[in-house]
Design a protein around this motif. Structure first.
Motif, PDB file in Angstrom:
ATOM      1  N   VAL A 320       3.238  38.388 -55.105  1.00 33.53           N
ATOM      2  CA  VAL A 320       2.326  37.246 -55.148  1.00 33.53           C
ATOM      3  C   VAL A 320       1.906  36.986 -56.591  1.00 33.53           C
ATOM      4  CG1 VAL A 320       1.478  37.677 -52.807  1.00 33.53           C
ATOM      5  CG2 VAL A 320       0.282  38.697 -54.764  1.00 33.53           C
ATOM      6  N   ARG A 321       1.318  35.835 -56.831  1.00 31.71           N
ATOM      7  CA  ARG A 321       0.817  35.499 -58.161  1.00 31.71           C
ATOM      8  C   ARG A 321      -0.445  36.301 -58.462  1.00 31.71           C
ATOM      9  NH1 ARG A 321       1.210  30.663 -55.731  1.00 31.71           N
ATOM     10  NH2 ARG A 321      -1.067  30.442 -55.790  1.00 31.71           N
ATOM     11  N   PRO A 322      -0.693  36.641 -59.709  1.00 32.36           N
ATOM     12  CA  PRO A 322      -1.994  37.242 -60.059  1.00 32.36           C
ATOM     13  C   PRO A 322      -3.111  36.222 -59.851  1.00 32.36           C
ATOM     14  CG  PRO A 322      -0.354  37.586 -61.801  1.00 32.36           C
ATOM     15  CD  PRO A 322       0.224  36.573 -60.865  1.00 32.36           C
ATOM     16  N   ARG A 323      -4.296  36.738 -59.612  1.00 30.17           N
ATOM     17  CA  ARG A 323      -5.511  35.922 -59.473  1.00 30.17           C
ATOM     18  C   ARG A 323      -5.340  34.840 -58.416  1.00 30.17           C
ATOM     19  NH1 ARG A 323      -5.519  36.247 -65.438  1.00 30.17           N
ATOM     20  NH2 ARG A 323      -7.134  37.724 -66.090  1.00 30.17           N
ATOM     21  N   ALA A 324      -4.687  35.164 -57.315  1.00 34.46           N
ATOM     22  CA  ALA A 324      -4.465  34.206 -56.225  1.00 34.46           C
ATOM     23  C   ALA A 324      -4.936  34.840 -54.915  1.00 34.46           C
ATOM     24  CB  ALA A 324      -2.986  33.817 -56.143  1.00 34.46           C
ATOM     25  N   PRO A 325      -6.269  34.875 -54.671  1.00 37.20           N
ATOM     26  CA  PRO A 325      -6.783  35.577 -53.490  1.00 37.20           C
ATOM     27  C   PRO A 325      -6.286  34.997 -52.175  1.00 37.20           C
ATOM     28  CG  PRO A 325      -8.532  34.360 -54.627  1.00 37.20           C
ATOM     29  CD  PRO A 325      -7.351  34.363 -55.531  1.00 37.20           C
ATOM     30  N   GLN A 326      -6.118  33.677 -52.108  1.00 40.00           N
ATOM     31  CA  GLN A 326      -5.645  33.076 -50.865  1.00 40.00           C
ATOM     32  C   GLN A 326      -4.223  33.541 -50.540  1.00 40.00           C
ATOM     33  OE1 GLN A 326      -7.429  30.742 -48.779  1.00 40.00           O
ATOM     34  NE2 GLN A 326      -5.755  31.284 -47.375  1.00 40.00           N
ATOM     35  N   GLN A 327      -3.338  33.534 -51.534  1.00 41.29           N
ATOM     36  CA  GLN A 327      -1.961  33.969 -51.318  1.00 41.29           C
ATOM     37  C   GLN A 327      -1.916  35.456 -50.964  1.00 41.29           C
ATOM     38  OE1 GLN A 327       0.644  33.764 -54.728  1.00 41.29           O
ATOM     39  NE2 GLN A 327       2.490  33.607 -53.474  1.00 41.29           N
ATOM     40  N   LEU A 328      -2.736  36.245 -51.627  1.00 42.35           N
ATOM     41  CA  LEU A 328      -2.782  37.672 -51.334  1.00 42.35           C
ATOM     42  C   LEU A 328      -3.281  37.915 -49.914  1.00 42.35           C
ATOM     43  CD1 LEU A 328      -2.517  40.615 -52.195  1.00 42.35           C
ATOM     44  CD2 LEU A 328      -4.747  40.424 -53.340  1.00 42.35           C
ATOM     45  N   ALA A 329      -4.305  37.190 -49.516  1.00 41.14           N
ATOM     46  CA  ALA A 329      -4.839  37.337 -48.158  1.00 41.14           C
ATOM     47  C   ALA A 329      -3.793  36.971 -47.112  1.00 41.14           C
ATOM     48  CB  ALA A 329      -6.092  36.479 -47.988  1.00 41.14           C
ATOM     49  N   GLU A 330      -3.074  35.886 -47.337  1.00 44.12           N
ATOM     50  CA  GLU A 330      -2.032  35.482 -46.388  1.00 44.12           C
ATOM     51  C   GLU A 330      -0.977  36.566 -46.246  1.00 44.12           C
ATOM     52  OE1 GLU A 330      -1.736  32.919 -44.416  1.00 44.12           O
ATOM     53  OE2 GLU A 330      -3.594  31.944 -45.055  1.00 44.12           O
ATOM     54  N   ALA A 331      -0.597  37.188 -47.359  1.00 47.58           N
ATOM     55  CA  ALA A 331       0.414  38.246 -47.310  1.00 47.58           C
ATOM     56  C   ALA A 331      -0.108  39.458 -46.528  1.00 47.58           C
ATOM     57  CB  ALA A 331       0.805  38.646 -48.727  1.00 47.58           C
ATOM     58  N   VAL A 332      -1.353  39.832 -46.760  1.00 50.60           N
ATOM     59  CA  VAL A 332      -1.932  40.978 -46.057  1.00 50.60           C
ATOM     60  C   VAL A 332      -1.982  40.717 -44.557  1.00 50.60           C
ATOM     61  CG1 VAL A 332      -4.048  42.306 -45.704  1.00 50.60           C
ATOM     62  CG2 VAL A 332      -3.253  41.825 -48.025  1.00 50.60           C
ATOM     63  N   VAL A 333      -2.484  39.564 -44.172  1.00 50.95           N
ATOM     64  CA  VAL A 333      -2.588  39.242 -42.742  1.00 50.95           C
ATOM     65  C   VAL A 333      -1.211  39.204 -42.092  1.00 50.95           C
ATOM     66  CG1 VAL A 333      -3.247  37.452 -41.086  1.00 50.95           C
ATOM     67  CG2 VAL A 333      -4.789  38.030 -42.972  1.00 50.95           C
ATOM     68  N   SER A 334      -0.242  38.638 -42.802  1.00 53.15           N
ATOM     69  CA  SER A 334       1.105  38.546 -42.219  1.00 53.15           C
ATOM     70  C   SER A 334       1.673  39.928 -41.906  1.00 53.15           C
ATOM     71  CB  SER A 334       2.041  37.789 -43.167  1.00 53.15           C
ATOM     72  OG  SER A 334       2.375  38.576 -44.311  1.00 53.15           O
ATOM     73  N   LEU A 335       1.365  40.929 -42.753  1.00 52.28           N
ATOM     74  CA  LEU A 335       1.872  42.277 -42.505  1.00 52.28           C
ATOM     75  C   LEU A 335       1.033  43.021 -41.467  1.00 52.28           C
ATOM     76  CD1 LEU A 335       2.987  43.530 -46.041  1.00 52.28           C
ATOM     77  CD2 LEU A 335       4.375  42.624 -44.176  1.00 52.28           C
ATOM     78  N   LEU A 336      -0.271  42.787 -41.460  1.00 55.07           N
ATOM     79  CA  LEU A 336      -1.097  43.413 -40.426  1.00 55.07           C
ATOM     80  C   LEU A 336      -0.665  42.962 -39.032  1.00 55.07           C
ATOM     81  CD1 LEU A 336      -4.700  43.252 -41.971  1.00 55.07           C
ATOM     82  CD2 LEU A 336      -3.274  45.284 -41.662  1.00 55.07           C
ATOM     83  N   GLU A 337      -0.185  41.746 -38.942  1.00 61.25           N
ATOM     84  CA  GLU A 337       0.208  41.190 -37.639  1.00 61.25           C
ATOM     85  C   GLU A 337       1.653  41.480 -37.283  1.00 61.25           C
ATOM     86  OE1 GLU A 337      -0.666  37.051 -38.100  1.00 61.25           O
ATOM     87  OE2 GLU A 337      -2.813  37.286 -37.612  1.00 61.25           O
ATOM     88  N   ALA A 338       2.394  42.155 -38.152  1.00 56.80           N
ATOM     89  CA  ALA A 338       3.832  42.365 -37.913  1.00 56.80           C
ATOM     90  C   ALA A 338       4.219  43.805 -38.203  1.00 56.80           C
ATOM     91  CB  ALA A 338       4.644  41.397 -38.774  1.00 56.80           C
ATOM     92  N   PRO A 339       3.937  44.739 -37.285  1.00 57.83           N
ATOM     93  CA  PRO A 339       4.280  46.151 -37.516  1.00 57.83           C
ATOM     94  C   PRO A 339       5.758  46.384 -37.797  1.00 57.83           C
ATOM     95  CG  PRO A 339       2.848  45.912 -35.596  1.00 57.83           C
ATOM     96  CD  PRO A 339       3.252  44.534 -35.998  1.00 57.83           C
ATOM     97  N   LYS A 340       6.635  45.635 -37.123  1.00 58.33           N
ATOM     98  CA  LYS A 340       8.064  45.825 -37.335  1.00 58.33           C
ATOM     99  C   LYS A 340       8.456  45.443 -38.759  1.00 58.33           C
ATOM    100  CE  LYS A 340      12.622  44.648 -35.487  1.00 58.33           C
ATOM    101  NZ  LYS A 340      13.381  43.873 -34.459  1.00 58.33           N
TER     102      LYS A 340
END
Length: 380
Positions: A320-340
């Motif tokens: 992700v880009r530095p200093r991009a909290p929205q993009q970072l949050a989207e990435a975290v949520v996407s992985l929390l929701e996808a164990p596989k």
């Protein structure tokens, strides 16, 4: 320029004596690399020595018993008595390569000035290069005595060529490595639940940009209320620690974020977590990423330093880009929701770390650099 493989040109009848210099053995990346190298240099080829210029630290117990230790205990930057003690140690021990990490190069250069008894290589770990300018004129003085530069990322290698005037064929980008010294062990008791633990291993320093991570975390918990962030790492910057603590309170994250401080059981903590992050704005090549891979953790990191390279440009993790909290949050949520998907990315990163960032491949490159230095001047 990368150095790959071990040269077979030099034939030694006894191990070459190499002295690694580091200012302290605190829990930093440069310090851990120095310890890894003195511990894992192939003993049939090299005799390892270690010099701490200022003090020991929490990494001291990890140094192998067969490593000869020189403790200088210098009190200030211009400590000529310490330089003379170091010069005497180098002469008495028959050191042929001085491998100076970070700012210890200044003392190493001072001790070797006017003599060609051994080669000097500087290992540049400066992770703050994107947010802090170094005095090139001061470094040029030390580099005039150096025979080569190892940099932990390509921007630092280019800085040595451009700003310091080091010959291009004497500057090498070599990645860091981790030796995985903590196999097995009992899982520590940690806040949060399995399936929802996010870990960030990084000292509390401004370039690590925990503030962006916390702002992302405030968005994450809106969609994944059980998500829990573990911050692992010490700090010598009380002002930045206060900023981090204030951000946790301002964002209402007191029950969703835990700062564990400096820990000796990092590998065990990683095994108990579900995904890992680094939100840095400036990096060299962080050992944390390599440790994430050794633990098989799905990883999200910014484009700082060589992070994208370690994550194979997004094929072995999310960049992700530095200093991009929205993009970072989207990435975290996407992985929390996808164990596989977490498992797949963790597996890819583990294989990539084994291939490129484990001790074997990196030590082969270090061997070749040492051989080049020794072969370049028959007076060594």
């Amino acid at each position: 320029m990368s150095a790959k493989g071990c040269s077979s040109e030099r034939v030694e009848t006894k191990p070459v004596r190499v002295l690694h210099m580091i200012d302290s053995l605190d829990m930093g990346g440069a310090e851990r690399v120095a310890v890894n190298l003195v511990n894992h240099l192939p003993r049939e080829r090299f005799e390892a020595h270690l010099c701490t210029t200022r003090r020991d630290g929490p990494l001291a117990p990890l140094v192998r018993p067969d490593v000869t230790w020189c403790r200088l205990g210098r009190q200030h930057s211009l400590d000529f008595a310490a330089a003379l003690r170091l010069r005497a140690f180098i002469r008495e021990r028959g050191i042929r390569i001085v491998h100076a990490h970070s700012t210890s190069v200044f003392l190493g250069a001072a001790a070797l000035w006017g003599t060609r008894r051994c080669a000097l290589v500087w290992h540049d770990h400066f992770g703050r290069y994107a947010v802090e300018e170094r005095p090139a004129s001061l470094y040029r003085l030390a580099i005039r005595r150096a025979d080569g530069v190892i940099a932990v990322n390509e921007p630092l290698a280019e800085w040595s060529r451009r700003a310091l005037g080091m010959r291009a064929d004497r500057v090498w980008y070599l990645p860091n490595f981790s030796c995985g010294c903590e196999p097995g062990g009992q899982e520590p008791a940690l806040p949060g639940k399995r399936g929802s633990r996010i870990v960030c291993v990084a000292c509390l320093r401004a370039e690590k940009d925990h503030l962006t991570l916390l702002r992302a975390m405030a968005l994450v918990v809106q969609r994944a209320p059980e998500a829990h962030l573990l911050l692992v790492g010490g700090t010598h910057d009380s002002s930045y620690r206060e900023q981090v603590q204030a951000e946790i309170g301002r964002s209402g994250l007191e029950s969703s974020v835990s700062w564990l401080g400096e820990r000796q059981d990092v590998a065990a903590i990683l095994r108990a977590c579900d995904l890992a992050v680094l939100s840095s704005v400036s990096e060299g090549l962080p050992l944390a990423l390599i440790e994430y891979g050794m633990a098989g953790l799905a990883t999200i990191a910014t484009e700082a330093g060589q992070c994208a390279e370690v994550l194979d440009r997004g094929r072995a993790g999310i960049v992700v880009r530095p200093r991009a909290p929205q993009q970072l949050a989207e990435a975290v949520v996407s992985l929390l929701e996808a164990p596989k998907r977490r498992a797949e990315l963790g597996s890819r990163l583990r294989e990539r770390v084994r291939e490129f960032y484990s001790s074997g491949p990196v030590l082969q490159q270090i061997c070749r650099v040492y051989d080049l230095l020794l072969n370049s001047n028959e007076n060594y």
